[in-house]
Design a protein around this motif. Structure first.
Motif, PDB file in Angstrom:
ATOM      1  N   ILE A  22      40.840  80.708 -14.375  1.00 36.88           N
ATOM      2  CA  ILE A  22      39.985  81.612 -13.596  1.00 36.88           C
ATOM      3  C   ILE A  22      40.113  83.039 -14.109  1.00 36.88           C
ATOM      4  CG2 ILE A  22      39.642  82.645 -11.313  1.00 36.88           C
ATOM      5  CD1 ILE A  22      40.483  79.950 -10.100  1.00 36.88           C
ATOM      6  N   ALA A  23      41.346  83.467 -14.401  1.00 34.62           N
ATOM      7  CA  ALA A  23      41.567  84.838 -14.887  1.00 34.62           C
ATOM      8  C   ALA A  23      40.870  85.064 -16.219  1.00 34.62           C
ATOM      9  CB  ALA A  23      43.065  85.096 -15.021  1.00 34.62           C
ATOM     10  N   ILE A  24      40.943  84.105 -17.122  1.00 33.02           N
ATOM     11  CA  ILE A  24      40.279  84.243 -18.426  1.00 33.02           C
ATOM     12  C   ILE A  24      38.769  84.261 -18.247  1.00 33.02           C
ATOM     13  CG2 ILE A  24      39.891  83.128 -20.658  1.00 33.02           C
ATOM     14  CD1 ILE A  24      42.728  82.008 -20.474  1.00 33.02           C
ATOM     15  N   ALA A  25      38.266  83.380 -17.383  1.00 27.88           N
ATOM     16  CA  ALA A  25      36.818  83.318 -17.152  1.00 27.88           C
ATOM     17  C   ALA A  25      36.302  84.630 -16.581  1.00 27.88           C
ATOM     18  CB  ALA A  25      36.495  82.157 -16.212  1.00 27.88           C
ATOM     19  N   ARG A  85      29.062  74.687 -19.946  1.00 21.81           N
ATOM     20  CA  ARG A  85      28.623  74.097 -18.680  1.00 21.81           C
ATOM     21  C   ARG A  85      29.808  73.460 -17.952  1.00 21.81           C
ATOM     22  NH1 ARG A  85      23.188  72.606 -18.436  1.00 21.81           N
ATOM     23  NH2 ARG A  85      23.680  71.743 -16.386  1.00 21.81           N
ATOM     24  N   ALA A  86      30.680  72.821 -18.723  1.00 25.21           N
ATOM     25  CA  ALA A  86      31.876  72.235 -18.121  1.00 25.21           C
ATOM     26  C   ALA A  86      32.767  73.326 -17.535  1.00 25.21           C
ATOM     27  CB  ALA A  86      32.651  71.420 -19.161  1.00 25.21           C
ATOM     28  N   LEU A  88      35.157  76.262 -13.001  1.00 26.68           N
ATOM     29  CA  LEU A  88      35.371  77.543 -12.332  1.00 26.68           C
ATOM     30  C   LEU A  88      34.977  77.451 -10.865  1.00 26.68           C
ATOM     31  CD1 LEU A  88      36.136  80.535 -12.475  1.00 26.68           C
ATOM     32  CD2 LEU A  88      33.769  81.026 -13.148  1.00 26.68           C
ATOM     33  N   ARG A  89      33.820  76.862 -10.597  1.00 22.55           N
ATOM     34  CA  ARG A  89      33.372  76.724  -9.214  1.00 22.55           C
ATOM     35  C   ARG A  89      34.359  75.907  -8.392  1.00 22.55           C
ATOM     36  NH1 ARG A  89      28.987  74.754 -10.400  1.00 22.55           N
ATOM     37  NH2 ARG A  89      29.362  72.539 -10.071  1.00 22.55           N
ATOM     38  N   ASN A  90      34.805  74.799  -8.943  1.00 23.41           N
ATOM     39  CA  ASN A  90      35.721  73.931  -8.202  1.00 23.41           C
ATOM     40  C   ASN A  90      37.124  74.523  -8.102  1.00 23.41           C
ATOM     41  OD1 ASN A  90      34.469  71.075  -7.505  1.00 23.41           O
ATOM     42  ND2 ASN A  90      33.583  71.714  -9.458  1.00 23.41           N
ATOM     43  N   ALA A  91      37.574  75.221  -9.156  1.00 23.76           N
ATOM     44  CA  ALA A  91      38.903  75.831  -9.113  1.00 23.76           C
ATOM     45  C   ALA A  91      38.956  76.912  -8.039  1.00 23.76           C
ATOM     46  CB  ALA A  91      39.256  76.412 -10.483  1.00 23.76           C
ATOM     47  N   ARG A  92      37.882  77.675  -7.907  1.00 30.83           N
ATOM     48  CA  ARG A  92      37.848  78.691  -6.854  1.00 30.83           C
ATOM     49  C   ARG A  92      37.915  78.036  -5.478  1.00 30.83           C
ATOM     50  NH1 ARG A  92      33.245  82.492  -9.748  1.00 30.83           N
ATOM     51  NH2 ARG A  92      34.699  84.000 -10.699  1.00 30.83           N
ATOM     52  N   GLN A  93      37.239  76.900  -5.322  1.00 31.08           N
ATOM     53  CA  GLN A  93      37.294  76.193  -4.044  1.00 31.08           C
ATOM     54  C   GLN A  93      38.701  75.680  -3.764  1.00 31.08           C
ATOM     55  OE1 GLN A  93      34.278  73.184  -4.456  1.00 31.08           O
ATOM     56  NE2 GLN A  93      32.589  74.587  -4.085  1.00 31.08           N
TER      57      GLN A  93
END
Length: 299
Positions: free
Chosen positions: A12-15, A61-62, A67-72
């Motif tokens: 997440i931090a890198i993204a 895309r992956a 990212l979306r799921n990791a934030r959740q």
């Protein structure tokens, strides 16, 4: 899969930084360690997560999906900590309460506030669900107490009267419906609507009522509270369907006009829902007794 929360936090931090070195620094890792962890994560998932470009990293895309799921995942972990923190702070009891939109936005805030002030050793988690979901969850033992408008016919539960209420239309002053005393639901389907957000119990209920007539509603805007519905309606954005108890008692700058809904299902009396009142835990029984004490006197 062999990866951990540190890997997800690094990802997440890198993204967010779009840069490996800055992302690694934000989670206190050396760039070499971060690069190694990222490579192992991509290998474990079997797909690249970033595209390396001259101006930095961009998500594949992956990567966007992760990212979306990791934030959740981290949001759920924070919620878990919030749910557990009262126990660490000495709270000796906890009650889970499911309620429909109507109850959550009208009577429960004041009634629960009074209960919690009188019971400082207890905590309550309040979740919003549709009435059928609540009754089925109570009947299955997934939650001890619910507040709903109508129980699922298949649910074996006990219902205790709580508050009388009725769904009404709110319309702008000067609207074609403003001079009407009563109106059928089928008569309003061509008008734009102001509604609570998708996923709220009353949103689902209203959409289903329109679908039963073979129609779709023209939803101009979705908001987060009945008060916001009334303000939007008063400003002329559209019409709304709300409980009478949710119409603000205090004057709004542009107050909506209340029009009666002429349908048998407009009466939405709220009820406390339990599986068997005599078998409630002590904490749940205390909550039910408190809510019963707040019930309308004429019920």
């Amino acid at each position: 899969m062999r990866y951990d929360l540190t890997d997800l936090r690094l990802f997440i931090a890198i993204a967010e930084a779009r840069n490996l070195t800055r992302g690694a620094a934000s989670v206190h890792l050396a760039p070499s360690s971060a690069s190694h962890r990222l490579r192992l994560l991509e290998e474990e998932l079997g797909t690249p997560l970033f595209e390396r470009r001259a101006r930095g990293l961009t998500l594949t895309r992956a990567g966007e999906t992760l990212l979306r799921n990791a934030r959740q995942v981290f949001a759920q972990i924070e919620q878990m900590h919030a749910d557990l923190s009262p126990f660490a702070e000495g709270v000796r009891g906890h009650v889970s309460l499911w309620a429909n939109t109507h109850a959550t936005h009208t009577f429960l805030p004041d009634d629960l506030a009074d209960f919690l002030k009188r019971n400082p050793q207890l905590s309550v988690s309040l979740e919003e669900h549709t009435s059928p979901e609540i009754s089925l969850a109570v009947s299955r033992g997934e939650v001890e107490v619910g507040v709903l408008a109508e129980a699922d016919s298949a649910a074996e539960v006990e219902l205790i009267p709580y508050h009388r209420d009725r769904l009404v239309f709110v319309v702008p002053g000067g609207h074609a419906l403003a001079a009407r005393a009563r109106v059928r639901f089928s008569e309003v389907l061509d008008y734009p609507f102001v509604m609570l957000h998708a996923g709220s119990a009353i949103h689902t209920f209203t959409m289903n009522a329109a679908a039963a007539l073979g129609r779709h509603l023209d939803v101009r805007i979705q908001v987060r509270s009945f008060g916001a519905v009334c303000r939007m309606v008063g400003a002329g954005v559209g019409i709304g369907l709300v409980p009478r108890s949710a119409v603000p008692a205090a004057a709004l700058p542009e107050p909506p006009v209340v029009v009666e809904l002429d349908e048998t299902w407009a009466q939405r009396d709220l009820q406390i829902c339990v599986k068997q009142q005599t078998k409630l835990s002590g904490f749940a029984a205390a909550l039910v007794d408190s809510l019963k004490s707040k019930a309308d006197a004429d019920l």
